[in-house]
Design a protein around this motif. Structure first.
Motif, PDB file in Angstrom:
ATOM      1  N   ILE A 468     -23.486 -79.681 -59.691  1.00 41.02           N
ATOM      2  CA  ILE A 468     -24.057 -80.885 -59.087  1.00 41.02           C
ATOM      3  C   ILE A 468     -22.944 -81.808 -58.573  1.00 41.02           C
ATOM      4  CG2 ILE A 468     -25.462 -82.937 -59.532  1.00 41.02           C
ATOM      5  CD1 ILE A 468     -26.960 -81.333 -61.657  1.00 41.02           C
ATOM      6  N   ALA A 469     -21.870 -81.944 -59.371  1.00 40.05           N
ATOM      7  CA  ALA A 469     -20.759 -82.809 -58.967  1.00 40.05           C
ATOM      8  C   ALA A 469     -20.111 -82.300 -57.688  1.00 40.05           C
ATOM      9  CB  ALA A 469     -19.728 -82.882 -60.094  1.00 40.05           C
ATOM     10  N   LEU A 470     -19.883 -80.989 -57.616  1.00 39.03           N
ATOM     11  CA  LEU A 470     -19.272 -80.436 -56.418  1.00 39.03           C
ATOM     12  C   LEU A 470     -20.205 -80.562 -55.217  1.00 39.03           C
ATOM     13  CD1 LEU A 470     -16.679 -79.097 -55.462  1.00 39.03           C
ATOM     14  CD2 LEU A 470     -17.729 -76.873 -55.901  1.00 39.03           C
ATOM     15  N   TYR A 471     -21.500 -80.470 -55.469  1.00 43.25           N
ATOM     16  CA  TYR A 471     -22.481 -80.660 -54.401  1.00 43.25           C
ATOM     17  C   TYR A 471     -22.315 -82.047 -53.766  1.00 43.25           C
ATOM     18  CZ  TYR A 471     -27.038 -81.816 -52.359  1.00 43.25           C
ATOM     19  OH  TYR A 471     -28.034 -82.251 -51.523  1.00 43.25           O
ATOM     20  N   TYR A 472     -22.214 -83.077 -54.611  1.00 43.60           N
ATOM     21  CA  TYR A 472     -22.067 -84.435 -54.087  1.00 43.60           C
ATOM     22  C   TYR A 472     -20.699 -84.646 -53.438  1.00 43.60           C
ATOM     23  CZ  TYR A 472     -26.477 -86.169 -55.904  1.00 43.60           C
ATOM     24  OH  TYR A 472     -27.809 -86.379 -56.121  1.00 43.60           O
ATOM     25  N   VAL A 473     -19.661 -84.010 -53.974  1.00 37.63           N
ATOM     26  CA  VAL A 473     -18.336 -84.123 -53.367  1.00 37.63           C
ATOM     27  C   VAL A 473     -18.355 -83.559 -51.952  1.00 37.63           C
ATOM     28  CG1 VAL A 473     -15.976 -83.217 -53.466  1.00 37.63           C
ATOM     29  CG2 VAL A 473     -17.017 -84.179 -55.508  1.00 37.63           C
ATOM     30  N   LEU A 474     -18.963 -82.378 -51.788  1.00 42.27           N
ATOM     31  CA  LEU A 474     -19.028 -81.760 -50.471  1.00 42.27           C
ATOM     32  C   LEU A 474     -19.953 -82.533 -49.532  1.00 42.27           C
ATOM     33  CD1 LEU A 474     -19.196 -77.999 -51.483  1.00 42.27           C
ATOM     34  CD2 LEU A 474     -17.284 -79.176 -50.441  1.00 42.27           C
ATOM     35  N   LEU A 475     -20.986 -83.133 -50.094  1.00 41.30           N
ATOM     36  CA  LEU A 475     -21.968 -83.843 -49.283  1.00 41.30           C
ATOM     37  C   LEU A 475     -21.437 -85.187 -48.791  1.00 41.30           C
ATOM     38  CD1 LEU A 475     -24.946 -83.483 -48.349  1.00 41.30           C
ATOM     39  CD2 LEU A 475     -25.608 -84.855 -50.322  1.00 41.30           C
ATOM     40  N   GLU A 476     -20.631 -85.858 -49.609  1.00 44.20           N
ATOM     41  CA  GLU A 476     -20.237 -87.238 -49.322  1.00 44.20           C
ATOM     42  C   GLU A 476     -18.832 -87.381 -48.739  1.00 44.20           C
ATOM     43  OE1 GLU A 476     -21.786 -90.313 -49.729  1.00 44.20           O
ATOM     44  OE2 GLU A 476     -23.629 -89.186 -49.944  1.00 44.20           O
ATOM     45  N   SER A 477     -17.978 -86.388 -48.899  1.00 41.30           N
ATOM     46  CA  SER A 477     -16.570 -86.548 -48.525  1.00 41.30           C
ATOM     47  C   SER A 477     -16.354 -86.205 -47.059  1.00 41.30           C
ATOM     48  CB  SER A 477     -15.689 -85.654 -49.407  1.00 41.30           C
ATOM     49  OG  SER A 477     -15.877 -85.968 -50.767  1.00 41.30           O
ATOM     50  N   VAL A 478     -15.995 -87.210 -46.272  1.00 37.23           N
ATOM     51  CA  VAL A 478     -15.788 -86.999 -44.844  1.00 37.23           C
ATOM     52  C   VAL A 478     -14.572 -86.108 -44.602  1.00 37.23           C
ATOM     53  CG1 VAL A 478     -14.317 -89.025 -44.491  1.00 37.23           C
ATOM     54  CG2 VAL A 478     -15.773 -88.191 -42.615  1.00 37.23           C
ATOM     55  N   GLU A 479     -13.669 -86.032 -45.587  1.00 36.32           N
ATOM     56  CA  GLU A 479     -12.498 -85.170 -45.436  1.00 36.32           C
ATOM     57  C   GLU A 479     -12.887 -83.701 -45.266  1.00 36.32           C
ATOM     58  OE1 GLU A 479     -11.117 -88.699 -47.914  1.00 36.32           O
ATOM     59  OE2 GLU A 479     -12.918 -87.482 -47.679  1.00 36.32           O
ATOM     60  N   LEU A 540     -29.569 -70.844 -48.857  1.00 39.48           N
ATOM     61  CA  LEU A 540     -29.316 -70.476 -47.471  1.00 39.48           C
ATOM     62  C   LEU A 540     -28.776 -71.638 -46.650  1.00 39.48           C
ATOM     63  CD1 LEU A 540     -32.354 -68.170 -46.576  1.00 39.48           C
ATOM     64  CD2 LEU A 540     -29.978 -67.488 -46.946  1.00 39.48           C
ATOM     65  N   ASN A 541     -29.293 -72.841 -46.893  1.00 43.18           N
ATOM     66  CA  ASN A 541     -28.896 -74.011 -46.097  1.00 43.18           C
ATOM     67  C   ASN A 541     -27.985 -74.961 -46.858  1.00 43.18           C
ATOM     68  OD1 ASN A 541     -30.357 -73.439 -43.648  1.00 43.18           O
ATOM     69  ND2 ASN A 541     -32.228 -73.856 -44.777  1.00 43.18           N
ATOM     70  N   PHE A 542     -27.452 -74.495 -47.996  1.00 42.69           N
ATOM     71  CA  PHE A 542     -26.507 -75.325 -48.734  1.00 42.69           C
ATOM     72  C   PHE A 542     -25.150 -75.290 -48.037  1.00 42.69           C
ATOM     73  CE2 PHE A 542     -27.910 -76.423 -53.233  1.00 42.69           C
ATOM     74  CZ  PHE A 542     -29.212 -76.587 -52.841  1.00 42.69           C
ATOM     75  N   PRO A 543     -24.289 -76.309 -48.259  1.00 34.95           N
ATOM     76  CA  PRO A 543     -22.948 -76.288 -47.678  1.00 34.95           C
ATOM     77  C   PRO A 543     -22.203 -75.021 -48.058  1.00 34.95           C
ATOM     78  CG  PRO A 543     -23.402 -78.418 -48.672  1.00 34.95           C
ATOM     79  CD  PRO A 543     -24.528 -77.531 -49.059  1.00 34.95           C
ATOM     80  N   ALA A 544     -21.507 -74.452 -47.106  1.00 36.11           N
ATOM     81  CA  ALA A 544     -20.789 -73.201 -47.354  1.00 36.11           C
ATOM     82  C   ALA A 544     -19.766 -73.357 -48.476  1.00 36.11           C
ATOM     83  CB  ALA A 544     -20.099 -72.737 -46.067  1.00 36.11           C
ATOM     84  N   GLY A 545     -19.155 -74.534 -48.576  1.00 38.83           N
ATOM     85  CA  GLY A 545     -18.185 -74.762 -49.642  1.00 38.83           C
ATOM     86  C   GLY A 545     -18.803 -74.667 -51.018  1.00 38.83           C
ATOM     87  N   LEU A 546     -20.029 -75.152 -51.149  1.00 39.36           N
ATOM     88  CA  LEU A 546     -20.722 -75.092 -52.436  1.00 39.36           C
ATOM     89  C   LEU A 546     -21.091 -73.660 -52.791  1.00 39.36           C
ATOM     90  CD1 LEU A 546     -21.903 -76.963 -54.657  1.00 39.36           C
ATOM     91  CD2 LEU A 546     -24.066 -76.826 -53.456  1.00 39.36           C
ATOM     92  N   VAL A 547     -21.570 -72.904 -51.809  1.00 34.92           N
ATOM     93  CA  VAL A 547     -21.917 -71.507 -52.048  1.00 34.92           C
ATOM     94  C   VAL A 547     -20.655 -70.701 -52.348  1.00 34.92           C
ATOM     95  CG1 VAL A 547     -23.183 -69.516 -51.161  1.00 34.92           C
ATOM     96  CG2 VAL A 547     -23.852 -71.809 -50.459  1.00 34.92           C
ATOM     97  N   LEU A 548     -19.552 -71.055 -51.688  1.00 35.20           N
ATOM     98  CA  LEU A 548     -18.273 -70.397 -51.972  1.00 35.20           C
ATOM     99  C   LEU A 548     -17.889 -70.594 -53.428  1.00 35.20           C
ATOM    100  CD1 LEU A 548     -15.661 -68.967 -51.003  1.00 35.20           C
ATOM    101  CD2 LEU A 548     -14.774 -71.238 -50.410  1.00 35.20           C
ATOM    102  N   TYR A 549     -18.039 -71.821 -53.915  1.00 37.44           N
ATOM    103  CA  TYR A 549     -17.761 -72.082 -55.334  1.00 37.44           C
ATOM    104  C   TYR A 549     -18.610 -71.181 -56.227  1.00 37.44           C
ATOM    105  CZ  TYR A 549     -18.743 -74.203 -59.846  1.00 37.44           C
ATOM    106  OH  TYR A 549     -18.974 -74.398 -61.186  1.00 37.44           O
ATOM    107  N   TRP A 550     -19.895 -71.068 -55.929  1.00 40.63           N
ATOM    108  CA  TRP A 550     -20.814 -70.308 -56.772  1.00 40.63           C
ATOM    109  C   TRP A 550     -20.483 -68.817 -56.741  1.00 40.63           C
ATOM    110  CZ3 TRP A 550     -23.633 -73.036 -60.002  1.00 40.63           C
ATOM    111  CH2 TRP A 550     -24.642 -72.407 -60.737  1.00 40.63           C
TER     112      TRP A 550
END
Length: 572
Positions: A468-479, A540-550
């Motif tokens: 969940i934490a990584l989800y919000y990091v990927l969702l909110e971080s403009v970097e 399927l529609n989650f950020p690729a970075g989050l799926v990569l983590y999983w």
């Protein structure tokens, strides 16, 4: 896997889905409605201009404002409003129109309306609107019906019998277009009141900065004192966007926010502002409008009391802004009043340096205490490897290593349970249809063999808050916006365009299911085998970075579980 363990996994899946459902509900609760098709014009008082310029016919229709936000009794007038321009004109900031001023810096292209000196268009060239078009910068502010979003500022005069009839000051400049060539650029907008007061509205731009310093230089050449209060406001319509859902999770908060003594970061949704206006005096503080990855914020004096208020206008637009302390300029004297305006990406370190609590607009939610260190480590790894995808892989390995011993204990428990499967099958045959007797017999077997049926759930339980934490990091971080990884993954903050990573994740979950002890009930076994399919569809529609983590996490878990299970079999 026994029934109790199975129930836990079902609960785990429901909790994961529930988190995203809750996130979708939270966003939808404050989310926006469609923009109005036709909006009415209004007229407002402002600083000391005795006439209103009603000319029109330009590519972007001239904004006619009035000062609409009621303030505390000691303030003379109210904050500004305006009119929406129709259509969606193409703006060339290198060619200024008669009633507009174009400004170009290394990080922004903007247009200022001479009537009021308001910023009515802002383009961020370093942040492309879409990944494949580097020349099409993200438009943050715009004076169109589709995206009416402007930054206003002005001086409010002392109250008088004719205050409601006053218009906005129409400024004059030396030229119609300015460009930042060095480290600083001053754009001076000049106006002279009927009472002999010279006013310069100076907008100061700095190289590499998204902060615009707005200064009012007041020189009283008249015979009477001049009283005024500076105001700044942000005004926009509700954007028309889809609501969040499990299959479309990339929806974030869009709305206003303020800083108060009670809350460093207080959200003011469009619905909240419609139900009840926000009114509060704060020493320092700030007022902002937040959207995904970007923010505009007024930052007035940090040492003086400023009055903040929201407003809903007749044209269905929303405003949030401040009024500063009143200044008095005696004849023959001069004075300066200043505020800062930030318009750009929500970069945590930059926002933190500007004002207390402004960095909290990068909203990591209730797990901020976990998101912040994860993001800090991610940034550190990125500085070493230069690739956010590789940084995600490395932090996944670090988290796995951190919980290696705990996971090993869990996998041993699962391995021991798998060894008991033949004996559990025998108990099932002995008990027949007596499920209560069978459950009791299985629990007794676990007790005799000193096997914890819940031990295998611990690794999954540990992953949930990190996920969940990584989800919000990927969702909110403009970097991480438009951050590439490798091959076809060109944007880690967007979904995998070919769905390779979600399919790999589903395959890894299926392999893990095969490695774990199967439920005794064949129906339950089929349901458990369907879980990888369900999660694959959800991801399927989650950020690729989050799926990569999983995917990486599952792969490491499979390797660790295989190693421990092999050792147990050798020991047996």
């Amino acid at each position: 896997m026994d029934k109790q363990n199975l129930r836990f996994f079902f609960l785990l899946a429901l909790l994961t889905a529930g988190m995203f459902l809750y996130n979708a509900w939270q966003v939808e609760r404050v989310q926006v409605q469609s923009a109005p098709n036709s909006l009415n014009n209004t007229n407002n008082p402002d600083s000391g201009n005795q006439s209103v310029d009603n000319s029109s016919g330009t590519a972007i229709e001239s904004v006619k404002h009035r000062v609409d936000l009621p303030v505390e009794p000691e303030h003379a007038a109210t904050l500004g409003g305006g009119k929406l321009a129709a259509g969606h004109p193409q703006v060339d900031v290198n060619v200024a129109l008669a009633d507009q001023i174009a400004v170009h810096t290394d990080v922004m292209d903007l247009i200022i309306d001479r009537n009021g000196g308001d910023i009515i268009h802002l383009d961020l060239p370093l942040y492309p609107r879409v990944l494949l078009n580097k020349n099409d910068g993200f438009v943050l502010l715009d004076n169109t019906e589709e995206r009416y979003y402007i930054a206003q500022s002005g001086l409010l005069n002392e109250a008088g019998p004719d205050s409601a009839k006053l218009g906005r000051a129409t400024y004059k400049t030396d030229k119609n277009a300015y460009s930042l060539d060095g480290d600083k650029l001053n754009v001076d907008l000049r106006y002279k009141t009927a009472n002999g007061v010279d006013i310069i509205k100076r907008l100061v731009f700095s190289k590499g900065s998204y902060v615009v310093t707005v200064e009012y230089l007041i020189n009283n050449h008249g015979s009477s004192e001049y009283k005024a209060s500076m105001f700044g406001s942000l005004r926009r319509i509700k954007p028309s966007e889809q609501s969040a859902s499990i299959l479309n999770p990339m929806r974030t908060y869009t709305g206003a926010a303020v800083n108060t003594p009670e809350k460093k970061y207080q959200k003011l949704s469009f619905d909240d502002m419609e139900k009840k206006p926000f009114k509060q005096s704060v020493v320092g503080g700030w007022a902002a409008i937040v959207e995904h990855y970007f923010i505009s914020a007024w930052l007035p004096s940090r040492t003086e009391k400023n009055y903040y208020q929201s407003e809903v206008f007749a044209d269905k637009s929303f405003g949030i802004g401040f009024v500063g302390q009143q200044i008095v300029v005696q004849p023959g004297q001069n004075s300066v009043v200043t505020a800062e305006l930030y318009m750009g990406p929500r970069i945590t370190d930059v926002l933190k340096s500007l004002a207390p609590g402004l960095d909290l607009t990068v909203d990591f939610g209730m797990l901020w205490w976990l998101c912040q260190p994860i993001f800090w480590v991610l940034k550190l790894l990125f500085t070493w490897v230069g690739n956010w995808g590789v940084a995600i892989i490395l932090i996944t390995c670090a988290i796995k290593l951190m919980f290696f011993r705990l996971s090993a204990t869990s996998y041993r428990s699962m391995g021991n349970m798998k060894k008991l499967q033949p004996r559990i099958e025998a108990l099932k045959q002995q008990c027949g249809d007596n499920k209560q007797q069978f459950s009791q017999a299985v629990m007794d077997l676990y007790k005799r063999e000193k096997v914890n049926p819940f031990g295998g759930c611990l690794p999954m339980l540990i992953q949930i808050p990190v996920f969940i934490a990584l989800y919000y990091v990927l969702l909110e971080s403009v970097e991480l916006r438009h951050a590439p990884f490798a091959l076809w993954i060109t944007d880690l903050s967007a979904k995998d365009p070919f769905y390779v990573l979600p399919l790999l994740m589903g395959a890894s979950m299926l392999l893990q299911q095969k490695m774990n002890p199967a439920p005794a009930d064949p129906v339950q076994a089929k349901v458990m085998m369907a879980m990888p399919i369900v999660f694959t569809v959800v991801f399927l529609n989650f950020p690729a970075g989050l799926v990569l983590y999983w995917v990486v996490n599952n792969s490491l878990s499979i390797a660790q579980q295989w190693y421990i299970t092999t050792k147990l079999e050798v020991a047996k």
